[in-house]
Every structure is written in C-alpha cells, then in structure tokens.
Motif scaffolding. Structure first.
Motif, mmCIF file in Angstrom:
data_model
loop_
_atom_site.group_PDB
_atom_site.id
_atom_site.type_symbol
_atom_site.label_atom_id
_atom_site.label_comp_id
_atom_site.label_asym_id
_atom_site.label_seq_id
_atom_site.Cartn_x
_atom_site.Cartn_y
_atom_site.Cartn_z
ATOM 1 N N ARG A 98 -2.380 0.211 -4.585
ATOM 2 C CA ARG A 98 -2.173 -1.144 -4.068
ATOM 3 C C ARG A 98 -1.397 -1.930 -5.105
ATOM 4 N NH1 ARG A 98 -2.439 -4.414 0.603
ATOM 5 N NH2 ARG A 98 -2.947 -6.540 -0.001
ATOM 6 N N ASP A 121 0.844 -1.192 0.000
ATOM 7 C CA ASP A 121 0.000 0.000 0.000
ATOM 8 C C ASP A 121 0.877 1.239 0.000
ATOM 9 O OD1 ASP A 121 -2.753 -1.169 0.244
ATOM 10 O OD2 ASP A 121 -1.835 -2.045 2.034
ATOM 11 N N LYS A 156 -6.236 2.841 -5.975
ATOM 12 C CA LYS A 156 -7.334 2.597 -5.047
ATOM 13 C C LYS A 156 -8.118 3.867 -4.731
ATOM 14 C CE LYS A 156 -7.998 -0.754 -2.988
ATOM 15 N NZ LYS A 156 -8.941 -1.883 -3.251
ATOM 16 N N LYS A 210 -3.554 6.814 -3.693
ATOM 17 C CA LYS A 210 -3.301 5.613 -2.906
ATOM 18 C C LYS A 210 -3.303 4.437 -3.861
ATOM 19 C CE LYS A 210 -5.272 7.406 1.389
ATOM 20 N NZ LYS A 210 -6.272 7.225 2.470
ATOM 21 N N GLU A 243 1.135 5.418 -0.582
ATOM 22 C CA GLU A 243 0.479 6.712 -0.673
ATOM 23 C C GLU A 243 1.513 7.730 -1.126
ATOM 24 O OE1 GLU A 243 -2.495 9.606 1.925
ATOM 25 O OE2 GLU A 243 -1.815 7.674 2.715
#
Length: 444
Positions: free
Chosen positions: A388, A324, A357, A386, A326
């Motif tokens: 993934r 993940d 995402k 964001k 950001e």
C-alpha cells in the motif's frame, strides 16, 4: 577477423545479454574466451593477463581475469560485482553483463539481467542442474528475459559424452518451460579449451547446433519497447533564465517506452491533467517524433503543474493510478522483508512512502510450489507481496512494460535497496488464498 568500419558498426543491431550460473561453473572464463577468440581484447589487456597468469605458474593465460577486475575477485577466484563488457563483430554489437554465481551476490545477477534480452546460464557438466541454476532460471523468467541459452560447460571433463549433455539439457528445459521461459537453446561447450564458444568443436561431432557466438549473432532481437504504450517519467523541469527564452518550460526525461509525436494529446499522472505536445527538443534541436531510450524535452500547449516524478503518457492509453500494488519480488537485502515493513517505493523517477501489507507466498525453487504466508522474505527469496503506497502511482503490468512495470523497495533509514519488484502475475502457479483475519492494521 576483419576490421569493422564506423559505418558498418552503426548498421549492426545491439544485443544486451547476461551470463549466470553457480560458483565455478566458468562464467568469467566463458566471457574471457568469447572476447579472446572473437578478437575483442586489446593487446595490452591480454599482455597484463598473461603476466598475472605466469606469476601464478600457469602456462596458459587465465581468461577469467579479463572480467574479474576487483582485487577481491582475483584473490578469491569468484565474481562479486557485475562486470560489463562492450564488444562487436561484423554482424552485431553486444553489451555483456558477467554476473556473480555465489548465492550471496544473487542481487547482482538481478541487476545484470534486468535489462538483458538474453541470458546465458552455465552448468558444470559434472554437477548438472543445482539450486543456484534453478534460482537464476527463475530470476530470468521473473524478469521476462525473452531468450535463454543453457551452456553446459566443462564437457572436456566428462569425455565429451553426448548423454551427459542430453540429460542436463532435458532437465533444465523442462524446468525453464514450467517457469514460462519462452525459448531455451542448449549448447555443449568447454570455455577453457574453446569448444563451441566461437569455433565449432571437433570433439563433439554429434552436436550440430550453433556455437555460442553464432547464436548470439543470429538470435532475433525484438526491440518492442517502441511499440509499447508511450511513457516519459519526468526527471527535470527546464526553465531557462534570460530574455531569449521568456516562456520556455520543458519537461525532460528519458522515454521509457513507446514514442511521442508533436500534436499528440497527453495526460500527466498522477494529477490526470491533459494537454497537447507543442514541441519536442532532442539534443537541443526540435524534432517531430521521439521514441524509446531517447532523452528528450517535451513542451506542452498548456501551463500546468508538472514536477519530477510525474509521468507523461498518451491520453488514449493512460494507465490507471493505484495505491494498492501486488507484485512478484526478489528480496536482495540481508535484513528480511516482513509484513508491516515501512519502506520507500521507487517507481521510475518517483519515490513514495509505502508499507508491506501482506506476503501471500514464497516460491520454492525445487518444485516451483508456493509456500503460503511465510511472514517474511529473506535474502534471495522470490515471493509475492501486497503493498500500500501513501500516494497513487501510475503502474503498468511488468508483462506489458519492463520499465514502468518495475519498482524497488528502499530502506528509509539508510537508503539500502531491499527488494526488486515486478507488478502483476509472473508465474502460472496458483496463489494461496489469503486469510483476511491476518490484517496487520496499518492504513494510509
């Protein structure tokens, strides 16, 4: 200017810098003037420029032609692609990136500034700070370029008025400071005439600061990558065939940050397997230590599975792996980036599948406010995303490492670069709160 010997050139420091600004602010003319007045133009190059200028009926040579090399650039009178120029003075060596000013080619400015230690942002004294000026300042801040020069150009067209320069310098400095730019140096110039480019201007005796070249020669250059956490993205596994090297297995790549020492404990990511460096080969010769930007081959004590895309790091400060990410991004493709967009993410030498995402916000350049949940980013937009990834990646914060804290998003269908991303926080403005009810349903 005296001739620089090979020994003197080797002892000078290197500064990478980029020029930026809106269309017709005079970037290419400034670069041409800088090269011409610092005696960095070859005779045949200058003669070619003089011939082209004369064919157009121009009495003086058009110095912009020294960098605008593409036919389309010469025909349209605008810069389209990044033009790199290498020159040197007795005090310093330079790699200069002349970047386009047209909003359509903002993506090229991102390329030119991504490795710069200083950005020269030009402003037409008649027009002041415009939207593209703010966009280029935002990109310079986003890319964490440590030094910024505001060159207020075409002062000859406003009567060399100090109050014009002072008003523009105050507005830009306030904007850049809010972006987090650590240092701004404002210089009033006329690239066409040569005022304050290489030589001080007699027309602006009210200005007591450095010329552009003087500042470029004296600005502190902190090559702090050698003090960052060491990182080696593996580009190639070397296994020579033949009886002379029966057990040789080396892992080759360019050191992105920090330094490596023989005997040092290292970890290979994302697998997490550990070993020690048994040897370092540099240009075919063994060395005890290697550092940032050197292309080397590391030899390890243990025979472990390592391939292209892996990252070798010191065990004591290995980054965490994550799926993940950001980041703050600058979208550079014509097609928009949308929530749910399936992409390829390239980080160092590793490329993995990924999905967008969420797009929590888009930066508004006028007042630096964040527009919440825009749903998409279009060409030249700056925003937060964001992502993934299908596989875990060892990423650093861009604030800690410009090399291993950055990535690009790629269209898996045609290989086009979509977005340039910087991991972590880049702007101080608060991010809007995400509405979790907008979950898109995609999972890896």
């Amino acid at each position: 200017m005296s001739t620089i010997t090979t020994e003197e050139l080797a002892e000078t420091t290197l500064l990478r810098f980029a020029t930026a600004g809106s269309v017709d602010d005079g970037k290419s003319t400034l670069v041409g003037r800088l090269l011409h007045d610092s005696k960095s133009v070859l005779t045949d190059q200058l003669e070619a420029v003089e011939r082209v200028s004369a064919s157009r009926g121009q009495e003086a040579p058009d110095l912009a032609l020294l960098t605008d090399g593409l036919r389309a650039e010469r025909e349209q009178g605008i810069t389209i692609d990044v033009a790199y120029r290498y020159f040197a003075t007795p005090r310093r060596r330079f790699i200069l990136a002349d970047t386009p000013g047209h909003v359509q080619y903002t993506r090229n400015m991102v390329t030119g500034a991504s490795t710069a230690e200083l950005t020269v942002i030009l402003v037409d004294a008649r027009n002041g700070v415009v939207e593209q000026t703010r966009r280029h300042a935002a990109i310079a801040a986003l890319l964490r370029v440590p030094h910024a020069v505001l060159a207020v150009n075409k002062m000859d067209l406003v009567g060399y008025e100090e109050k014009v320069f002072a008003a523009i310098a105050e507005e830009f400095t306030a904007y850049a400071t809010e972006l987090g730019v650590p240092e701004v140096t404002a210089i009033p110039i006329s690239a066409l005439v040569g005022d304050n480019v290489v030589e001080p201007s007699a027309n602006m005796d009210w200005y007591g600061g450095p010329t552009v070249l003087e500042h470029l020669e004296t600005v502190p250059v902190a090559h702090d990558l050698s003090h960052c956490h060491a990182r080696l993205p593996v580009q190639y596994v070397i296994r020579p065939q033949g009886p002379d090297h029966p057990d040789y297995r080396g892992y080759a790549g360019q050191i992105a940050a920090g330094s490596f020492h023989v005997g040092e404990s290292v970890t290979v990511l994302p697998s997490g397997r550990a070993s020690k460096i048994s040897g370092i080969d540099l240009l075919g010769e063994p060395v005890d230590v290697a550092w940032t930007t050197q292309s080397v081959t590391l030899l390890l004590e243990d025979d472990i599975d390592i391939s292209r895309g892996d990252l070798i790091v010191p065990s004591k400060d290995a980054p965490a792996t994550t799926q993940d990410i950001e980041a703050t991004v600058c979208h550079v493709a014509d097609a928009p980036l949308t929530v749910g967009h399936r992409v390829l993410l390239k980080h160092g030498t590793r490329t993995v599948k990924a999905i967008v995402k969420d797009i929590p916000s888009r930066l508004t350049l006028d007042d630096l406010s964040l527009h919440p949940h825009p749903g998409q980013l279009v060409a030249n937009d700056i925003g937060r995303v964001k992502i993934r990834t299908a596989e875990p990646l060892p990423v650093d914060s861009y604030a800690d490492s410009r090399r291993t804290g950055s990535f690009i998003l790629i269209d898996p269908n045609d290989g086009q670069t979509l977005t340039a991303g910087m991991v972590g926080e880049s702007f101080a403005a608060p991010e809007p709160v995400r509405d979790d009810s907008e979950d898109d349903g995609w999972d890896f």
